[in-house]
Design a protein around this motif. Structure first.
Motif, PDB file in Angstrom:
ATOM      1  N   UNK A 287      44.918  41.193  38.274  1.00 26.59           N
ATOM      2  CA  UNK A 287      45.085  39.767  38.566  1.00 26.59           C
ATOM      3  C   UNK A 287      43.703  39.167  38.814  1.00 26.59           C
ATOM      4  N   UNK A 288      43.281  38.165  38.030  1.00 31.86           N
ATOM      5  CA  UNK A 288      41.904  37.678  38.193  1.00 31.86           C
ATOM      6  C   UNK A 288      41.742  36.670  39.329  1.00 31.86           C
ATOM      7  N   UNK A 289      40.481  36.480  39.707  1.00 33.45           N
ATOM      8  CA  UNK A 289      40.115  35.333  40.546  1.00 33.45           C
ATOM      9  C   UNK A 289      40.065  34.123  39.608  1.00 33.45           C
ATOM     10  N   UNK A 290      40.802  33.069  39.950  1.00 37.18           N
ATOM     11  CA  UNK A 290      40.945  31.914  39.058  1.00 37.18           C
ATOM     12  C   UNK A 290      40.341  30.675  39.699  1.00 37.18           C
TER      13      UNK A 290
ATOM     14  N   UNK B 284      37.826  32.421  34.898  1.00 36.76           N
ATOM     15  CA  UNK B 284      38.350  33.535  35.680  1.00 36.76           C
ATOM     16  C   UNK B 284      37.334  34.672  35.751  1.00 36.76           C
ATOM     17  N   UNK B 285      37.495  35.475  36.790  1.00 32.64           N
ATOM     18  CA  UNK B 285      36.652  36.655  36.969  1.00 32.64           C
ATOM     19  C   UNK B 285      37.532  37.836  37.359  1.00 32.64           C
ATOM     20  N   UNK B 286      37.271  38.981  36.739  1.00 32.82           N
ATOM     21  CA  UNK B 286      37.865  40.250  37.175  1.00 32.82           C
ATOM     22  C   UNK B 286      36.723  41.167  37.584  1.00 32.82           C
ATOM     23  N   UNK B 287      36.917  41.903  38.672  1.00 32.68           N
ATOM     24  CA  UNK B 287      35.866  42.781  39.189  1.00 32.68           C
ATOM     25  C   UNK B 287      36.455  44.148  39.486  1.00 32.68           C
TER      26      UNK B 287
ATOM     27  N   UNK C  82      32.252  43.557  35.940  1.00 34.21           N
ATOM     28  CA  UNK C  82      32.876  42.235  36.032  1.00 34.21           C
ATOM     29  C   UNK C  82      33.141  41.718  34.636  1.00 34.21           C
ATOM     30  N   UNK C  83      34.283  41.088  34.458  1.00 30.97           N
ATOM     31  CA  UNK C  83      34.564  40.385  33.216  1.00 30.97           C
ATOM     32  C   UNK C  83      34.775  38.917  33.551  1.00 30.97           C
ATOM     33  N   UNK C  84      33.929  38.048  32.982  1.00 34.23           N
ATOM     34  CA  UNK C  84      34.026  36.610  33.195  1.00 34.23           C
ATOM     35  C   UNK C  84      34.577  35.942  31.948  1.00 34.23           C
ATOM     36  N   UNK C  85      35.484  34.993  32.139  1.00 35.73           N
ATOM     37  CA  UNK C  85      35.862  34.075  31.062  1.00 35.73           C
ATOM     38  C   UNK C  85      35.570  32.687  31.610  1.00 35.73           C
ATOM     39  N   UNK C  86      34.565  32.023  31.027  1.00 39.22           N
ATOM     40  CA  UNK C  86      34.121  30.723  31.532  1.00 39.22           C
ATOM     41  C   UNK C  86      34.472  29.650  30.509  1.00 39.22           C
ATOM     42  N   UNK C  87      35.117  28.585  30.978  1.00 41.15           N
ATOM     43  CA  UNK C  87      35.575  27.531  30.065  1.00 41.15           C
ATOM     44  C   UNK C  87      34.379  26.721  29.549  1.00 41.15           C
ATOM     45  N   UNK C  88      34.561  26.037  28.391  1.00 42.97           N
ATOM     46  CA  UNK C  88      33.449  25.239  27.828  1.00 42.97           C
ATOM     47  C   UNK C  88      32.886  24.276  28.872  1.00 42.97           C
TER      48      UNK C  88
ATOM     49  N   UNK D 236      32.098  37.327  28.928  1.00 43.48           N
ATOM     50  CA  UNK D 236      30.878  38.081  29.202  1.00 43.48           C
ATOM     51  C   UNK D 236      31.212  39.275  30.090  1.00 43.48           C
ATOM     52  N   UNK D 237      30.739  40.431  29.653  1.00 45.17           N
ATOM     53  CA  UNK D 237      30.898  41.674  30.420  1.00 45.17           C
ATOM     54  C   UNK D 237      29.619  41.873  31.227  1.00 45.17           C
ATOM     55  N   UNK D 238      29.779  42.135  32.528  1.00 45.47           N
ATOM     56  CA  UNK D 238      28.614  42.302  33.402  1.00 45.47           C
ATOM     57  C   UNK D 238      28.770  43.605  34.186  1.00 45.47           C
ATOM     58  N   UNK D 239      27.685  44.337  34.309  1.00 45.74           N
ATOM     59  CA  UNK D 239      27.697  45.550  35.133  1.00 45.74           C
ATOM     60  C   UNK D 239      26.556  45.495  36.136  1.00 45.74           C
TER      61      UNK D 239
END
Ligand code: MN
Ligand code: MN
Length: 346
Positions: free
Chosen positions: A199-202, A208-211, A226-232, A297-300
């Motif tokens: 369940x992501x942080x919205x 959204x962000x998943x960690x 972390x996986x970020x999905x950032x809107x335009x 974007x995938x972040x580590x």
């Protein structure tokens, strides 16, 4: 003071545009401190495998391995120092973690190609520190290999004479590997974490962000993902990480990323799918979606804990009169500043 711009601070590496290493059923592109000097503490690899192909049995002497599966179905085996072997199946959105030195293998087991991003908690990671089983066996005297494997020296001569690295195998039966006897069956696996199922942080309008930290995935002691999905138009606001370097891989979309290194040293660059970015521990930065589709974007981070301090959180914790004094502006300007943590700003 002059702003030092990005032609002297290079924090972008065009990983998917680099010349790959290719082999039997596999393609790999890696980036370490050798190609990308800022990346002192984290290295990464983008790897493709054909159905049935494997990255052969190997271990890494100087780094733990964290991975995110982008495409396809994978099977891994990993042996721990207690002699237990763990076999896991992975799909897109899943994460694995193998501690430094554990022996492992990766195989693409579905009908489609597999694509995955590997992250290592050492910028000096390289193939020089990777130990493959065929390399080991082909180096030792044939009599030693024969005694160890229980075969004759003429049978040893039939084995590979050098490192195989990629090997083309068969797509296994779905029961292969999963038929491994287990005394205490469990749906929870030590080495696999289903990040995309979390369940992501919205943040409405922002993204959204998943960690996944060591708290959710206990074996992952040295890497957080972390996986970020950032809107335009959305902005991952100005922030820093007190405890870790940040390694970024753009999966989809376009971004402007800014990096602040103190003393008026600042760089910004434009990123697109396949690019890698690197933010040293403690350095200020932001990520803005400059494209027309969602930025993925995938972040580590090279720590099992996630720590971040956001500019809005910092400012909103300080008294207005103090901020008026610090910035030398009237109260009506300070009144407009953020009053709580914003995180992702539409
Ligand atoms: Mn590996
Ligand atoms: Mn960050």
């Amino acid at each position: 003071m002059k702003i030092v711009m990005s032609d002297t601070i290079n924090f972008k590496y065009r990983l998917e545009a680099a010349t790959p290493r290719t082999g039997n059923g596999g393609i790999t592109r890696g980036v370490s401190v050798n190609e990308f000097p800022i990346s002192k503490n984290i290295a990464g690899v983008s790897m493709w495998l054909e159905p049935g192909a494997m990255r052969e049995l190997h271990w890494h002497a100087n780094a733990a391995e964290w991975a995110y599966v982008l495409k396809g179905k994978m099977r891994t085996t990993v042996v721990d120092p207690q002699g237990n072997t763990h076999i896991d199946l992975f799909s897109a959105g899943d994460v694995w973690y193998f501690p430094r030195g554990y022996g492992h293998v990766l195989q693409c087991v579905g009908e489609e190609q597999c694509h995955f991003i590997l992250i290592f908690d050492n910028g000096n990671f390289s193939e020089d520190h990777t130990f493959s089983i065929t390399d080991f066996i082909s180096c030792v005297p044939p009599e030693i290999a024969a005694q160890n494997l229980g075969i004759t020296t003429s049978e040893v001569a039939m084995l590979p004479r050098k490192e195989v690295y990629f090997a083309q195998g068969q797509v296994p039966s779905i029961r292969s590997g999963l038929a491994f006897p287990v005394n205490a069956p469990s749906l929870v696996s030590a080495h696999r974490y289903p990040l995309s199922a979390q369940q992501p942080r919205l943040v409405p309008g922002g993204g959204i962000q998943r960690v996944v930290t060591q708290a959710e995935f206990p074996i992952a002691a040295t890497i957080t993902g972390t996986l970020f999905e950032i809107e335009p138009g959305g902005l991952r606001e100005m922030h820093w990480h007190p405890n870790a370097d940040e390694w970024q891989y753009i999966i989809q979309g376009r971004a402007e990323i800014g990096l602040f290194l103190a003393q008026h040293n600042f760089a910004k660059d434009n990123f697109e799918a396949g690019d890698v970015g690197y933010i040293p521990m403690g350095a200020g930065h932001y990520i803005k979606n400059t494209g027309e589709e969602d930025l993925v974007i995938l972040i580590a981070f090279n720590s099992g804990r996630y720590e971040a301090i956001d500019l809005s959180s910092w400012l909103s914790g300080n008294p207005d009169d103090l901020l008026e004094g610090n910035f030398g502006v009237p109260a009506d300007i300070i009144d407009k500043f953020p009053r709580k943590d914003r995180f992702l700003i539409p």
